[in-house]
Write an enzyme that holds these catalytic residues in place. Structure first.
Site, PDB file in Angstrom:
ATOM      1  N   ASN A 217       0.834  -1.196   0.000  1.00 24.62           N
ATOM      2  CA  ASN A 217       0.000   0.000   0.000  1.00 24.62           C
ATOM      3  C   ASN A 217       0.872   1.250   0.000  1.00 24.62           C
ATOM      4  O   ASN A 217       1.979   1.273   0.569  1.00 24.62           O
ATOM      5  CB  ASN A 217      -1.007  -0.001   1.161  1.00 24.62           C
TER       6      ASN A 217
ATOM      7  N   GLU B 274       0.198   5.232   0.679  1.00 23.70           N
ATOM      8  CA  GLU B 274      -0.770   6.232   1.117  1.00 23.70           C
ATOM      9  C   GLU B 274      -0.386   7.625   0.629  1.00 23.70           C
ATOM     10  O   GLU B 274       0.691   7.825   0.037  1.00 23.70           O
ATOM     11  CB  GLU B 274      -0.897   6.166   2.647  1.00 23.70           C
TER      12      GLU B 274
ATOM     13  N   CYS C 267      -4.039   0.485  -2.480  1.00 23.68           N
ATOM     14  CA  CYS C 267      -3.901  -0.758  -1.722  1.00 23.68           C
ATOM     15  C   CYS C 267      -2.767  -1.626  -2.272  1.00 23.68           C
ATOM     16  O   CYS C 267      -2.373  -1.515  -3.443  1.00 23.68           O
ATOM     17  CB  CYS C 267      -5.201  -1.552  -1.763  1.00 23.68           C
TER      18      CYS C 267
ATOM     19  N   GLU D 179      -2.862  -4.788  -3.018  1.00 26.21           N
ATOM     20  CA  GLU D 179      -3.325  -5.644  -4.112  1.00 26.21           C
ATOM     21  C   GLU D 179      -3.315  -4.880  -5.431  1.00 26.21           C
ATOM     22  O   GLU D 179      -2.948  -5.427  -6.480  1.00 26.21           O
ATOM     23  CB  GLU D 179      -4.743  -6.153  -3.821  1.00 26.21           C
TER      24      GLU D 179
ATOM     25  N   CYS E 223     -10.028  -5.494   0.756  1.00 25.79           N
ATOM     26  CA  CYS E 223     -11.195  -4.606   0.781  1.00 25.79           C
ATOM     27  C   CYS E 223     -12.088  -4.894  -0.425  1.00 25.79           C
ATOM     28  O   CYS E 223     -11.700  -5.605  -1.367  1.00 25.79           O
ATOM     29  CB  CYS E 223     -10.751  -3.147   0.788  1.00 25.79           C
TER      30      CYS E 223
ATOM     31  N   CYS F 264     -10.641  -4.083  -3.840  1.00 19.38           N
ATOM     32  CA  CYS F 264      -9.569  -5.003  -4.251  1.00 19.38           C
ATOM     33  C   CYS F 264     -10.144  -6.360  -4.662  1.00 19.38           C
ATOM     34  O   CYS F 264      -9.585  -7.018  -5.540  1.00 19.38           O
ATOM     35  CB  CYS F 264      -8.535  -5.158  -3.150  1.00 19.38           C
TER      36      CYS F 264
HETATM   37  N1  THU Z   1      -5.253  -1.738   2.550  1.00 16.41           N
HETATM   38  C1  THU Z   1      -4.680  -2.517   1.575  1.00 16.41           C
HETATM   39  O1  THU Z   1      -3.552  -2.247   1.143  1.00 16.41           O
HETATM   40  N2  THU Z   1      -5.386  -3.570   1.100  1.00 16.41           N
HETATM   41  C2  THU Z   1      -6.636  -3.905   1.518  1.00 16.41           C
HETATM   42  O2  THU Z   1      -7.245  -4.783   0.931  1.00 16.41           O
HETATM   43  C3  THU Z   1      -7.226  -3.252   2.686  1.00 16.41           C
HETATM   44  C4  THU Z   1      -6.571  -1.992   3.096  1.00 16.41           C
HETATM   45  C5  THU Z   1      -4.522  -0.577   3.038  1.00 16.41           C
HETATM   46  C6  THU Z   1      -5.095   0.738   2.598  1.00 16.41           C
HETATM   47  C7  THU Z   1      -4.549   1.670   3.650  1.00 16.41           C
HETATM   48  O3  THU Z   1      -3.265   2.113   3.248  1.00 16.41           O
HETATM   49  C8  THU Z   1      -4.394   0.801   4.886  1.00 16.41           C
HETATM   50  O4  THU Z   1      -4.522  -0.548   4.435  1.00 16.41           O
HETATM   51  C9  THU Z   1      -5.424   1.067   5.965  1.00 16.41           C
HETATM   52  O5  THU Z   1      -6.705   1.040   5.441  1.00 16.41           O
END
Ligand code: THU
Length: 131
Positions: free
Chosen positions: A43, A45, A54, A56, A86, A89
Site C-alpha cells: 500500500n 498512502e 492498496c 493488491e 477490501c 480489491c
Molecule cells: N489496505 C490494503 O492495502 N489492502 C486492503 O485490501 C485493505 C486496506 C490498506 C489501505 C490503507 O493504506 C491501509 O490498508 C489502511 O486502510
C-alpha cells in the site's frame, strides 16, 4: 520451500517497505501468475487520503506492466487478525482471476485463512454478465 512460503516471503518483503504513515497499517500482497511469475505490491498512502492505493492494486499493476495476464494464487499480509482484501480489491482481483483462485490471508505469524475469489466476491460485477 512451498509455493505458499515463497508468496508469503514476497508479500512480507512488500509489507516491510509499504508507505503507510497515516494509518500505520502496512499491507503486502504477492501474486503467482498463471505463467509462473511472482509479483508483489504494497500500500502507498497519500496526504490526500483517498489517493492512497492498496497493496493488491500495486501488485496487479506490476503484474500487468510485466506482461502477465492472469492470477493463479494470492497472498495478502497485514498485522491484523484478518487482513481481508477490501471490497474494491476483491473486484480488482476478480478482473484477472477465475472464481476458484485461492486468496491466502496472512498475518505476521503466518497463514490465517484461505478463501477463493468466488467466496470473497460472490455476484461480483461483470460488464457483460451472462443472462
Ligand atoms: N489496505 C490494503 O492495502 N489492502 C486492503 O485490501 C485493505 C486496506 C490498506 C489501505 C490503507 O493504506 C491501509 O490498508 C489502511 O486502510
Amino acid at each position: 520451500m512451498s509455493m505458499f512460503d515463497k508468496l508469503f516471503d514476497e508479500a512480507k518483503a512488500a509489507f516491510d517497505v509499504a508507505y503507510a504513515p497515516y494509518s500505520n497499517f502496512n499491507v503486502g500482497a504477492a501474486i503467482l501468475t498463471k505463467d509462473g511469475a511472482i509479483v508483489s505490491g504494497c500500500n502507498v498512502e497519500n496526504a490526500a487520503y483517498p489517493e492512497g492505493t492498496c497493496a493488491e492494486a500495486g501488485a496487479i499493476a506490476a503484474m500487468i506492466r510485466q506482461g502477465h495476464k492472469r492470477i493463479a494464487e494470492v497472498v495478502v499480509i497485514g498485522d491484523a487478525a484478518l487482513c481481508s482484501p477490501c471490497g474494491g480489491c476483491r473486484q480488482k482481483i476478480k478482473e484477472f482471476a477465475d472464481e476458484d483462485v485461492k486468496v491466502h490471508i496472512a498475518n505476521l505469524d503466518g497463514l490465517v485463512t484461505t478463501l477463493t475469489v468466488g467466496e470473497l466476491l460472490p455476484a461480483g460485477f461483470e460488464l457483460h454478465g451472462k443472462k
